[in-house]
Design a protein around this motif. Structure first.
Motif, PDB file in Angstrom:
ATOM      1  N   ALA A 152     -26.279  60.252  57.420  1.00 47.16           N
ATOM      2  CA  ALA A 152     -26.127  58.877  56.927  1.00 47.16           C
ATOM      3  C   ALA A 152     -27.222  58.473  55.974  1.00 47.16           C
ATOM      4  N   THR A 153     -28.294  59.260  55.883  1.00 50.88           N
ATOM      5  CA  THR A 153     -29.394  58.923  54.964  1.00 50.88           C
ATOM      6  C   THR A 153     -29.051  59.394  53.567  1.00 50.88           C
ATOM      7  N   GLY A 154     -29.772  58.872  52.614  1.00 53.22           N
ATOM      8  CA  GLY A 154     -29.559  59.270  51.230  1.00 53.22           C
ATOM      9  C   GLY A 154     -28.711  58.310  50.429  1.00 53.22           C
ATOM     10  N   SER A 155     -28.614  57.070  50.851  1.00 55.66           N
ATOM     11  CA  SER A 155     -27.856  56.071  50.090  1.00 55.66           C
ATOM     12  C   SER A 155     -28.594  55.694  48.811  1.00 55.66           C
ATOM     13  N   TYR A 156     -27.863  55.324  47.788  1.00 53.88           N
ATOM     14  CA  TYR A 156     -28.453  54.893  46.520  1.00 53.88           C
ATOM     15  C   TYR A 156     -27.542  53.841  45.900  1.00 53.88           C
ATOM     16  N   GLN A 157     -28.045  53.197  44.875  1.00 53.96           N
ATOM     17  CA  GLN A 157     -27.315  52.116  44.215  1.00 53.96           C
ATOM     18  C   GLN A 157     -27.068  52.456  42.746  1.00 53.96           C
ATOM     19  N   ILE A 158     -25.911  51.982  42.272  1.00 57.16           N
ATOM     20  CA  ILE A 158     -25.586  52.089  40.851  1.00 57.16           C
ATOM     21  C   ILE A 158     -25.178  50.703  40.354  1.00 57.16           C
ATOM     22  N   LYS A 159     -25.433  50.478  39.094  1.00 57.81           N
ATOM     23  CA  LYS A 159     -25.061  49.218  38.470  1.00 57.81           C
ATOM     24  C   LYS A 159     -23.846  49.457  37.582  1.00 57.81           C
ATOM     25  N   VAL A 160     -22.797  48.713  37.874  1.00 57.94           N
ATOM     26  CA  VAL A 160     -21.522  48.873  37.194  1.00 57.94           C
ATOM     27  C   VAL A 160     -21.314  47.701  36.239  1.00 57.94           C
ATOM     28  N   ARG A 161     -20.937  48.030  35.031  1.00 58.32           N
ATOM     29  CA  ARG A 161     -20.650  46.988  34.046  1.00 58.32           C
ATOM     30  C   ARG A 161     -19.133  46.819  33.954  1.00 58.32           C
ATOM     31  N   MET A 162     -18.691  45.568  34.031  1.00 59.11           N
ATOM     32  CA  MET A 162     -17.259  45.260  34.019  1.00 59.11           C
ATOM     33  C   MET A 162     -16.967  44.223  32.945  1.00 59.11           C
ATOM     34  N   SER A 163     -15.887  44.473  32.208  1.00 60.48           N
ATOM     35  CA  SER A 163     -15.402  43.532  31.192  1.00 60.48           C
ATOM     36  C   SER A 163     -14.026  43.046  31.618  1.00 60.48           C
ATOM     37  N   ALA A 164     -13.872  41.731  31.683  1.00 54.34           N
ATOM     38  CA  ALA A 164     -12.611  41.129  32.147  1.00 54.34           C
ATOM     39  C   ALA A 164     -12.056  40.206  31.076  1.00 54.34           C
ATOM     40  N   GLU A 165     -10.769  40.340  30.820  1.00 54.89           N
ATOM     41  CA  GLU A 165     -10.066  39.449  29.898  1.00 54.89           C
ATOM     42  C   GLU A 165      -8.604  39.368  30.314  1.00 54.89           C
ATOM     43  N   GLU A 166      -7.960  38.286  29.946  1.00 51.77           N
ATOM     44  CA  GLU A 166      -6.546  38.145  30.243  1.00 51.77           C
ATOM     45  C   GLU A 166      -5.735  39.089  29.368  1.00 51.77           C
ATOM     46  N   THR A 167      -4.650  39.638  29.937  1.00 50.51           N
ATOM     47  CA  THR A 167      -3.842  40.599  29.184  1.00 50.51           C
ATOM     48  C   THR A 167      -3.171  39.955  27.976  1.00 50.51           C
ATOM     49  N   GLY A 168      -2.980  38.653  28.005  1.00 48.74           N
ATOM     50  CA  GLY A 168      -2.384  37.967  26.863  1.00 48.74           C
ATOM     51  C   GLY A 168      -3.399  37.406  25.897  1.00 48.74           C
ATOM     52  N   ALA A 169      -4.656  37.914  25.929  1.00 46.24           N
ATOM     53  CA  ALA A 169      -5.692  37.370  25.046  1.00 46.24           C
ATOM     54  C   ALA A 169      -5.374  37.636  23.584  1.00 46.24           C
ATOM     55  N   ARG A 170      -4.744  38.788  23.299  1.00 48.82           N
ATOM     56  CA  ARG A 170      -4.407  39.077  21.900  1.00 48.82           C
ATOM     57  C   ARG A 170      -3.365  38.105  21.368  1.00 48.82           C
ATOM     58  N   ASP A 171      -2.399  37.741  22.200  1.00 51.32           N
ATOM     59  CA  ASP A 171      -1.396  36.765  21.760  1.00 51.32           C
ATOM     60  C   ASP A 171      -2.009  35.387  21.570  1.00 51.32           C
ATOM     61  N   LEU A 172      -3.029  35.067  22.393  1.00 52.99           N
ATOM     62  CA  LEU A 172      -3.688  33.770  22.236  1.00 52.99           C
ATOM     63  C   LEU A 172      -4.423  33.675  20.908  1.00 52.99           C
ATOM     64  N   SER A 173      -4.961  34.787  20.456  1.00 55.47           N
ATOM     65  CA  SER A 173      -5.703  34.762  19.191  1.00 55.47           C
ATOM     66  C   SER A 173      -4.785  34.495  17.997  1.00 55.47           C
ATOM     67  N   LEU A 174      -3.483  34.743  18.168  1.00 54.94           N
ATOM     68  CA  LEU A 174      -2.545  34.506  17.069  1.00 54.94           C
ATOM     69  C   LEU A 174      -2.148  33.046  16.944  1.00 54.94           C
ATOM     70  N   SER A 175      -2.400  32.244  17.958  1.00 60.59           N
ATOM     71  CA  SER A 175      -1.999  30.833  17.941  1.00 60.59           C
ATOM     72  C   SER A 175      -3.128  29.976  17.380  1.00 60.59           C
ATOM     73  N   PRO A 176      -2.825  29.086  16.442  1.00 62.47           N
ATOM     74  CA  PRO A 176      -3.887  28.198  15.929  1.00 62.47           C
ATOM     75  C   PRO A 176      -4.465  27.297  17.013  1.00 62.47           C
ATOM     76  N   TYR A 177      -3.662  26.962  18.007  1.00 64.16           N
ATOM     77  CA  TYR A 177      -4.143  26.074  19.065  1.00 64.16           C
ATOM     78  C   TYR A 177      -5.256  26.732  19.875  1.00 64.16           C
ATOM     79  N   SER A 178      -5.225  28.068  20.006  1.00 63.08           N
ATOM     80  CA  SER A 178      -6.244  28.770  20.782  1.00 63.08           C
ATOM     81  C   SER A 178      -7.496  29.047  19.973  1.00 63.08           C
ATOM     82  N   ASN A 179      -7.430  28.843  18.667  1.00 62.96           N
ATOM     83  CA  ASN A 179      -8.600  29.064  17.820  1.00 62.96           C
ATOM     84  C   ASN A 179      -9.509  27.844  17.729  1.00 62.96           C
TER      85      ASN A 179
END
Length: 605
Positions: free
Chosen positions: A242-269
């Motif tokens: 059970a010994t020998g534990s270690y830690q890692i730092k994970v980088r995560m990027s989150a965005e909505e799947t429809g973010a590209r469609d939102l960029s096409l709308s003037p209302y979202s700009n």
């Protein structure tokens, strides 16, 4: 919220005219309210099954990209290959020294840090539910699991990998010693909720620390296997140190799947740079899904504005999920209005106006009851037939204008016509008065049809030659086929509408006897029903419920004495119910009557 916009000050008469113009919206809105109330208990379709709503929900899902940076993981060594998977525990029951059994469908492999190599080897991408769904109990059980075999375990070959995706069948090679850790999506959701700009299409960057614990990986199968492509695994801590534990730092990027469609709308700009951070969440919430409806009236010179939230319809208050879905709903469900859609950085708006050609006021004469007006109906199951006017029907007809309309009179006049032609007399062609032809809905009868309203062919009006011809011929009743006396021929009584019940019953029995695949009792019950509806003049579909109750009361005693006839009558009612001619309440009432007769009650209630 409604606002009224006017271009100029109006006089009192103009204000009254403008109010009347706006009041024209009331009838269509009232109609849609009635339809909406009826659809509550018996909807035509399920709202969540609409394609545009499904697409809107999918665009709200979160795309999560996971990678490791070499700058933040300088202490971690021999962590590659690192396998990342999205898994859910099969149950909350765990054995001592064992983790829950996790079920997953896909596994990704990371072979280096994000600074080195291409994205296929350094990033793992998953689609997780939207933030609202992540708060539910089932979605909270999702976990992001990291498995590191390093130099201890075996490395899956490139033949079993497609990019950074690992085939489930090759997971057996991972069994053995490893280090593993996890991130609960519940914790991830609480962090994403703080990112207020996530719904505007902005990518949220998160860094999470994962504790990797030594364990022994076991691949297992669960019976029954719900999904064939799913795999299951568990971790056992008893088989390793059970010994020998270690830690890692994970980088995560989150965005909505429809973010590209939102960029096409003037209302979202729209830029939120000038908005103070303290009120930024409230401003984003107010702007999300808000739609302005401008109701045009008074020749489009005035308008009233209404604002709805969550892309809701102003007429039936149904949330449509997106501006595109709102357009589909309005055009398909509210076609009495004309809609114009436009989007700018400031607002999403819909201009609404009435369709003058679709909503016309019926023109009726003063004092005329519209319920007594004749209307045209064409069933969609019948072929379209060319309608002929009365003038076209009688264009080539040569007839006399006479006042008697019986069949016998027509025969008499035809023979009289023949005698006159023998004597060399010319017969003038009957012309149709153009003032009496059919124009639209003005059904004024033409002159040639006037004979159907009079029954005054008498011996005094007919000349001796016609009377002599009538005496030589034999006339018969139209239904009974019995000979008529001469007094009946010259009388004013019309025999065209006579019905002889004995003859009708005889013809009905003879017709039913032609069926060879029907039992005797079934023929008898159908004969009883045919005779009943003929005598009671059951002519319309709306008469059927009353006729069934009356038939049960009239013949109930006879039905209960013959079980075969009783079941034949019940099967016939079921057939009427299948064709939507009989409702369940009336059927139940008839069965209560029959049960009362079976129990010996003379007058069941």
């Amino acid at each position: 919220m409604c606002l009224q916009h006017s271009r100029a000050r109006l006089s009192p008469d103009e204000q009254l005219a403008a109010e009347k113009s706006f009041a024209l919206y009331c009838k269509p809105v009232e109609l849609y309210n009635i339809i909406q109330r009826r659809a509550v208990k018996n909807p035509l379709f399920i709202q969540r099954s609409l394609l545009y709503k499904i697409q809107a929900r999918r665009k709200k899902r979160i795309q999560l990209t996971i990678s490791l940076s070499g700058c933040t993981n300088t202490q971690a060594q021999n962590i590659f290959p690192l396998y990342v998977l999205l898994a859910r525990p099969t149950s909350n029951i765990t054995l001592e020294g064992h983790s829950p059994i996790y079920r997953f469908s896909r596994i990704c492999s990371l072979t280096s840090f994000s600074e080195f190599g291409n994205k296929d080897k350094t990033e793992a991408t998953f689609i997780i539910p939207d933030l609202k769904t992540l708060s539910t109990s089932r979605a909270c059980n999702l976990n992001i699991i990291f498995i590191s075999c390093g130099q201890v375990g075996q490395i899956i070959g490139e033949d079993n990998c497609s990019g950074n995706k690992v085939e489930g069948s090759s997971l057996q090679k991972l069994e053995g010693k490893c280090a593993w850790g996890k991130i609960a999506t519940k914790i991830l959701a609480s962090s994403l909720e703080k990112c207020v700009t996530l719904s505007t299409g902005v990518t949220a960057e998160l860094v999470s620390t994962v504790t990797m614990s030594p364990s022994f990986l076991e691949v297992c199968q669960i019976q029954p296997k719900f999904l064939e492509q799913d795999n299951c695994l568990t971790f056992c801590s008893h088989k390793v140190d059970a010994t020998g534990s270690y830690q890692i730092k994970v980088r995560m990027s989150a965005e909505e799947t429809g973010a590209r469609d939102l960029s096409l709308s003037p209302y979202s700009n729209y830029s939120y740079n000038d908005v103070p951070p303290s009120i930024l969440p409230e401003i984003i919430r107010l702007r999300a899904g808000n739609v302005l409806f401008n109701y045009k009236y008074y020749n489009n010179t005035m308008q009233k504005t209404e604002v709805t939230e969550d892309f809701s319809c102003p007429f039936c208050l149904v949330p449509c999920g997106s501006f595109k879905g709102l357009g589909c709903h309005l055009n398909s469900s509210h076609d009495l209005f004309h809609f114009e859609f436009w989007v700018s950085e400031e607002c999403q708006a819909v201009n609404v106006s009435l369709k003058t050609d679709a909503w016309k006021t019926e023109l009726l004469a003063e004092g005329v009851d519209p319920r007594h007006q004749t209307f045209s109906y064409r069933s969609r199951f019948k072929k379209r037939r060319r309608l002929e006017t009365t003038a076209e029907k009688f264009r080539h007809v040569h007839s006399h204008i006479m006042e008697s309309g019986s069949h016998e009179d027509a025969q008499v006049m035809s023979e009289d016509d023949y005698v006159q032609r023998e004597n060399g007399l010319s017969v003038a062609d009957a012309s149709v008065d153009p003032n009496h032809t059919v124009h639209g809905n003005n059904l004024s009868p033409p002159t040639v049809l006037q004979f159907g309203k009079s029954r005054k062919l008498s011996a005094e009006r007919s000349d001796p030659r016609n009377r002599q011809l009538l005496q030589k011929r034999q006339f018969f009743h139209s239904h009974r086929a019995q000979p008529m006396a001469l007094e009946q021929v010259f009388s004013d009584h019309d025999s065209e509408d006579e019905v002889d019940d004995d003859i009708a019953d005889f013809e009905d029995r003879r017709m039913l006897d032609d069926f060879v695949d029907v039992t005797k009792d079934e023929k008898l019950i159908m004969h009883m029903w045919n005779s009943f509806v003929r005598k009671q003049r059951v002519l319309a579909d709306g008469h059927i419920p009353w006729a069934c109750e009356a038939f049960t009361r009239s013949h109930g005693q006879e039905l209960v004495q013959n079980p075969a006839m009783l079941w034949g009558w019940r099967f016939f009612m079921i057939k009427l119910w299948n064709h939507s001619l009989l409702d369940a309440r009336t059927m139940n009432t008839c069965n209560i009557f029959l049960q009362g007769y079976q129990d010996g009650t003379s007058d069941p209630k």
